[in-house]
Design a protein around this motif. Structure first.
Motif, mmCIF file in Angstrom:
data_model
loop_
_atom_site.group_PDB
_atom_site.id
_atom_site.type_symbol
_atom_site.label_atom_id
_atom_site.label_comp_id
_atom_site.label_asym_id
_atom_site.label_seq_id
_atom_site.Cartn_x
_atom_site.Cartn_y
_atom_site.Cartn_z
ATOM 1 N N THR A 28 -12.494 41.450 -1.968
ATOM 2 C CA THR A 28 -12.574 40.375 -0.961
ATOM 3 C C THR A 28 -11.547 40.527 0.144
ATOM 4 O O THR A 28 -11.462 39.677 1.024
ATOM 5 N N ARG A 32 -11.373 38.451 3.632
ATOM 6 C CA ARG A 32 -10.269 37.528 3.883
ATOM 7 C C ARG A 32 -9.549 37.847 5.181
ATOM 8 O O ARG A 32 -9.185 36.968 5.949
ATOM 9 N N SER A 35 -11.777 36.835 8.090
ATOM 10 C CA SER A 35 -11.804 35.388 8.187
ATOM 11 C C SER A 35 -10.548 34.858 8.859
ATOM 12 O O SER A 35 -10.590 33.954 9.703
#
Length: 200
Positions: A28, A32, A35
């Motif tokens: 992830t 992340r 984002s």
């Protein structure tokens, strides 16, 4: 230049070993990072947009902000006179426009003197279209012992009809002015005529 000791070489190898090893990233991690980048970019865009909106709003209501003006007394008087002239001329134009057939009234005042000689009169009253033919509205005054009665009245320009009502010992009499033009109405009553503003 001296060679590093064996202890120093071992120390460097021990420290550098883990740094040279391959680091496995979490699945992830990329999501992340992207984002966080998007959030940072959007935050900056939102701040810029909010600043533009605030400036636009302040530009739109600039006229509502209190301001202080200072003018000289002469300029203030001239401004007040200008406003008064605008209101006066506007009102006059509006009245003329609402009733275009009516002319602006003249400032001329016509004073008409009514005189009647009747030595036997005890009182003389003037009635006419200018006082709605009201019997007790306009009393003449005795001006001499020879029976002259008179009164002066301001009348509007135009044609007016009138008569005298004389009270004497025998009662009350309706008398047309013997010194003026007369007319007879449909009931056979004679009254006098005066043209105000036409050669008076």
């Amino acid at each position: 230049m001296t060679e590093p000791s064996k202890d120093d070489a071992e120390f460097v190898a021990r420290i550098a070993g883990p740094l040279k090893s391959t680091e496995r990233l979490d699945e992830t991690f990329e999501a992340r990072v992207m984002s966080a980048v998007h959030a940072e970019v959007l935050g900056r865009l939102d701040a810029a947009h909010a600043a533009r909106l605030e400036k636009s709003e302040s530009d739109r209501v600039w006229f509502l902000k209190p301001r202080r003006f200072q003018i000289s007394p002469i300029a203030g008087f001239a401004l007040a006179a200008s406003f008064a002239a605008i209101f006066f001329l506007g009102g006059t134009a509006l009245r003329i426009r609402q009733n275009p057939t009516r002319q602006v009234a003249s400032d001329t005042v016509h004073i008409v003197r009514f005189v009647l000689r009747d030595s036997g009169a005890q009182s003389v009253v003037l009635v006419g279209d200018f006082n709605a033919w009201t019997k007790g509205a306009t009393h003449l005054v005795r001006t001499s012992d020879d029976g002259a009665w008179a009164i002066s009245l301001p009348l509007e320009p135009g044609r007016h009809e009138y008569a005298f009502i004389v009270q004497d010992r025998s009662g009350e009499r309706w008398i047309a002015d013997p010194l003026a033009a007369t007319r007879m109405d449909e009931f056979g009553t004679q009254s006098s005529i005066v043209d105000v503003g036409r050669g008076i």
